[in-house]
Motif scaffolding. Structure first.
Motif, PDB file in Angstrom:
ATOM      1  N   VAL A 173      44.700  12.912  58.915  1.00 44.23           N
ATOM      2  CA  VAL A 173      43.540  13.710  58.367  1.00 44.23           C
ATOM      3  C   VAL A 173      43.792  15.243  58.029  1.00 44.23           C
ATOM      4  CG1 VAL A 173      41.035  14.441  58.822  1.00 44.23           C
ATOM      5  CG2 VAL A 173      42.078  12.202  59.378  1.00 44.23           C
ATOM      6  N   THR A 174      44.256  15.655  56.770  1.00 48.52           N
ATOM      7  CA  THR A 174      44.881  17.088  56.548  1.00 48.52           C
ATOM      8  C   THR A 174      43.739  17.268  55.486  1.00 48.52           C
ATOM      9  OG1 THR A 174      46.331  16.151  54.922  1.00 48.52           O
ATOM     10  CG2 THR A 174      47.122  16.275  57.269  1.00 48.52           C
ATOM     11  N   PRO A 175      43.637  18.749  55.136  1.00 44.18           N
ATOM     12  CA  PRO A 175      42.786  19.294  54.163  1.00 44.18           C
ATOM     13  C   PRO A 175      43.367  18.745  52.735  1.00 44.18           C
ATOM     14  CG  PRO A 175      43.404  21.069  55.764  1.00 44.18           C
ATOM     15  CD  PRO A 175      44.303  19.571  56.256  1.00 44.18           C
ATOM     16  N   GLU A 176      44.384  18.132  52.501  1.00 43.23           N
ATOM     17  CA  GLU A 176      44.735  17.856  51.233  1.00 43.23           C
ATOM     18  C   GLU A 176      44.447  16.433  50.907  1.00 43.23           C
ATOM     19  OE1 GLU A 176      47.142  19.133  53.510  1.00 43.23           O
ATOM     20  OE2 GLU A 176      46.526  20.980  52.758  1.00 43.23           O
ATOM     21  N   ALA A 177      44.305  15.706  52.310  1.00 40.18           N
ATOM     22  CA  ALA A 177      44.336  14.244  52.120  1.00 40.18           C
ATOM     23  C   ALA A 177      43.202  13.776  51.330  1.00 40.18           C
ATOM     24  CB  ALA A 177      43.901  13.522  53.403  1.00 40.18           C
ATOM     25  N   ASN A 178      43.319  12.742  50.230  1.00 42.59           N
ATOM     26  CA  ASN A 178      42.432  12.309  49.418  1.00 42.59           C
ATOM     27  C   ASN A 178      41.503  11.168  50.019  1.00 42.59           C
ATOM     28  OD1 ASN A 178      41.000  10.234  47.289  1.00 42.59           O
ATOM     29  ND2 ASN A 178      41.637  11.946  46.122  1.00 42.59           N
ATOM     30  N   LEU A 179      40.283  11.276  50.399  1.00 40.32           N
ATOM     31  CA  LEU A 179      39.616  10.298  50.956  1.00 40.32           C
ATOM     32  C   LEU A 179      39.989   8.881  50.551  1.00 40.32           C
ATOM     33  CD1 LEU A 179      36.091  12.112  51.254  1.00 40.32           C
ATOM     34  CD2 LEU A 179      37.794  11.805  53.229  1.00 40.32           C
ATOM     35  N   TYR A 180      39.857   8.717  49.127  1.00 38.54           N
ATOM     36  CA  TYR A 180      40.005   7.374  48.657  1.00 38.54           C
ATOM     37  C   TYR A 180      41.295   6.760  48.524  1.00 38.54           C
ATOM     38  CZ  TYR A 180      35.502   9.155  47.608  1.00 38.54           C
ATOM     39  OH  TYR A 180      34.079   9.676  47.882  1.00 38.54           O
ATOM     40  N   LYS A 220      20.882  17.739  58.181  1.00 38.85           N
ATOM     41  CA  LYS A 220      20.549  17.021  57.394  1.00 38.85           C
ATOM     42  C   LYS A 220      21.250  17.061  56.198  1.00 38.85           C
ATOM     43  CE  LYS A 220      16.616  15.624  54.422  1.00 38.85           C
ATOM     44  NZ  LYS A 220      17.534  14.574  53.831  1.00 38.85           N
ATOM     45  N   LEU A 221      22.152  15.940  55.673  1.00 42.98           N
ATOM     46  CA  LEU A 221      22.932  16.049  54.854  1.00 42.98           C
ATOM     47  C   LEU A 221      22.624  14.849  53.891  1.00 42.98           C
ATOM     48  CD1 LEU A 221      26.391  15.838  56.807  1.00 42.98           C
ATOM     49  CD2 LEU A 221      25.325  17.748  55.583  1.00 42.98           C
ATOM     50  N   ASP A 222      22.801  14.916  52.640  1.00 44.90           N
ATOM     51  CA  ASP A 222      22.454  13.977  51.470  1.00 44.90           C
ATOM     52  C   ASP A 222      23.635  13.373  50.875  1.00 44.90           C
ATOM     53  OD1 ASP A 222      19.485  14.104  51.911  1.00 44.90           O
ATOM     54  OD2 ASP A 222      19.753  16.065  50.579  1.00 44.90           O
ATOM     55  N   ALA A 223      23.689  12.007  50.403  1.00 46.62           N
ATOM     56  CA  ALA A 223      24.797  11.518  49.758  1.00 46.62           C
ATOM     57  C   ALA A 223      25.208  12.396  48.373  1.00 46.62           C
ATOM     58  CB  ALA A 223      24.540  10.193  49.324  1.00 46.62           C
ATOM     59  N   SER A 224      24.079  12.948  47.719  1.00 47.89           N
ATOM     60  CA  SER A 224      24.197  13.692  46.714  1.00 47.89           C
ATOM     61  C   SER A 224      25.012  14.971  46.981  1.00 47.89           C
ATOM     62  CB  SER A 224      22.853  14.063  46.059  1.00 47.89           C
ATOM     63  OG  SER A 224      22.241  14.893  46.710  1.00 47.89           O
ATOM     64  N   ASP A 225      25.077  15.544  48.115  1.00 46.86           N
ATOM     65  CA  ASP A 225      25.952  16.777  48.346  1.00 46.86           C
ATOM     66  C   ASP A 225      27.406  16.253  48.350  1.00 46.86           C
ATOM     67  OD1 ASP A 225      23.334  18.232  48.972  1.00 46.86           O
ATOM     68  OD2 ASP A 225      23.382  17.220  51.078  1.00 46.86           O
ATOM     69  N   PHE A 226      27.774  15.135  48.269  1.00 49.64           N
ATOM     70  CA  PHE A 226      29.239  14.763  48.522  1.00 49.64           C
ATOM     71  C   PHE A 226      29.503  14.032  47.065  1.00 49.64           C
ATOM     72  CE2 PHE A 226      27.521  15.221  52.575  1.00 49.64           C
ATOM     73  CZ  PHE A 226      28.418  16.065  53.268  1.00 49.64           C
ATOM     74  N   ARG A 227      28.923  14.130  46.176  1.00 46.93           N
ATOM     75  CA  ARG A 227      29.191  13.156  45.039  1.00 46.93           C
ATOM     76  C   ARG A 227      30.574  13.734  44.169  1.00 46.93           C
ATOM     77  NH1 ARG A 227      23.638  13.438  42.667  1.00 46.93           N
ATOM     78  NH2 ARG A 227      22.949  11.414  43.094  1.00 46.93           N
ATOM     79  N   SER A 228      30.856  14.978  44.563  1.00 47.18           N
ATOM     80  CA  SER A 228      32.126  15.618  43.779  1.00 47.18           C
ATOM     81  C   SER A 228      33.246  15.694  44.777  1.00 47.18           C
ATOM     82  CB  SER A 228      31.807  16.892  43.109  1.00 47.18           C
ATOM     83  OG  SER A 228      31.413  17.806  44.189  1.00 47.18           O
ATOM     84  N   VAL A 229      33.154  15.091  46.213  1.00 44.29           N
ATOM     85  CA  VAL A 229      34.025  15.514  47.178  1.00 44.29           C
ATOM     86  C   VAL A 229      35.050  14.399  46.879  1.00 44.29           C
ATOM     87  CG1 VAL A 229      32.708  16.670  48.978  1.00 44.29           C
ATOM     88  CG2 VAL A 229      33.207  14.211  48.721  1.00 44.29           C
ATOM     89  N   ARG A 230      36.388  14.951  47.073  1.00 49.16           N
ATOM     90  CA  ARG A 230      37.411  13.940  46.945  1.00 49.16           C
ATOM     91  C   ARG A 230      38.479  14.172  47.922  1.00 49.16           C
ATOM     92  NH1 ARG A 230      34.524  12.002  44.196  1.00 49.16           N
ATOM     93  NH2 ARG A 230      34.483  11.911  41.915  1.00 49.16           N
ATOM     94  N   THR A 231      38.759  15.144  48.588  1.00 48.08           N
ATOM     95  CA  THR A 231      39.386  15.617  49.726  1.00 48.08           C
ATOM     96  C   THR A 231      38.889  15.884  51.145  1.00 48.08           C
ATOM     97  OG1 THR A 231      39.929  17.896  49.331  1.00 48.08           O
ATOM     98  CG2 THR A 231      41.137  16.327  48.014  1.00 48.08           C
ATOM     99  N   VAL A 232      39.580  15.994  52.230  1.00 51.44           N
ATOM    100  CA  VAL A 232      39.059  16.532  53.457  1.00 51.44           C
ATOM    101  C   VAL A 232      38.543  17.617  53.146  1.00 51.44           C
ATOM    102  CG1 VAL A 232      39.645  16.729  55.699  1.00 51.44           C
ATOM    103  CG2 VAL A 232      40.308  14.657  54.709  1.00 51.44           C
ATOM    104  N   GLN A 233      39.214  18.541  52.563  1.00 47.32           N
ATOM    105  CA  GLN A 233      38.824  19.957  52.218  1.00 47.32           C
ATOM    106  C   GLN A 233      37.486  20.038  51.782  1.00 47.32           C
ATOM    107  OE1 GLN A 233      40.119  22.684  53.801  1.00 47.32           O
ATOM    108  NE2 GLN A 233      38.597  23.897  53.067  1.00 47.32           N
ATOM    109  N   ASP A 234      37.414  19.184  50.450  1.00 44.92           N
ATOM    110  CA  ASP A 234      35.750  19.080  49.670  1.00 44.92           C
ATOM    111  C   ASP A 234      34.942  18.758  50.833  1.00 44.92           C
ATOM    112  OD1 ASP A 234      37.380  19.481  47.457  1.00 44.92           O
ATOM    113  OD2 ASP A 234      37.507  17.500  47.002  1.00 44.92           O
ATOM    114  N   VAL A 235      34.944  17.898  51.792  1.00 48.29           N
ATOM    115  CA  VAL A 235      33.969  17.646  52.784  1.00 48.29           C
ATOM    116  C   VAL A 235      33.893  18.703  53.690  1.00 48.29           C
ATOM    117  CG1 VAL A 235      33.338  15.997  54.480  1.00 48.29           C
ATOM    118  CG2 VAL A 235      34.671  15.003  52.588  1.00 48.29           C
TER     119      VAL A 235
END
Length: 85
Positions: free
Chosen positions: A26-33, A57-72
């Motif tokens: 689990v590094t900032p650069e790690a791609n979730l997928y 409060k978090l919504d799935a829509s807040d995470f549509r563009s995330v790809r990496t741990v850093q994005d999250v």
């Protein structure tokens, strides 16, 4: 308000607990997928877990563009910033 460091810790704990991912992966650069092998259903579980741990409060829509741990991390940080204004 959580710092980025505390968000990293919460996220790492969630990934280890929910998906049995080794903490060192689990590094900032790690791609979730591709790197962590998280699918879209897993991502929803992750968002729900983080909501419960942080009380935010978090919504799935807040995470549509995330790809990496850093994005999250940034998505959570920005969401809490906007909620505190």
């Amino acid at each position: 308000m959580q710092t980025r460091e505390s968000i990293v810790a919460t996220l790492r704990e969630a990934l280890v607990e929910l998906f049995e991912i080794e903490p060192e992966r689990v590094t900032p650069e790690a791609n979730l997928y591709t790197d962590l092998e998280i699918d879209s259903i897993d991502a929803i579980d992750l968002i729900d877990h983080i909501k419960r741990k942080t009380g935010r409060k978090l919504d799935a829509s807040d995470f549509r563009s995330v790809r990496t741990v850093q994005d999250v991390i940034e998505a959570i940080y920005q969401k809490q910033q906007s909620q505190n204004q």
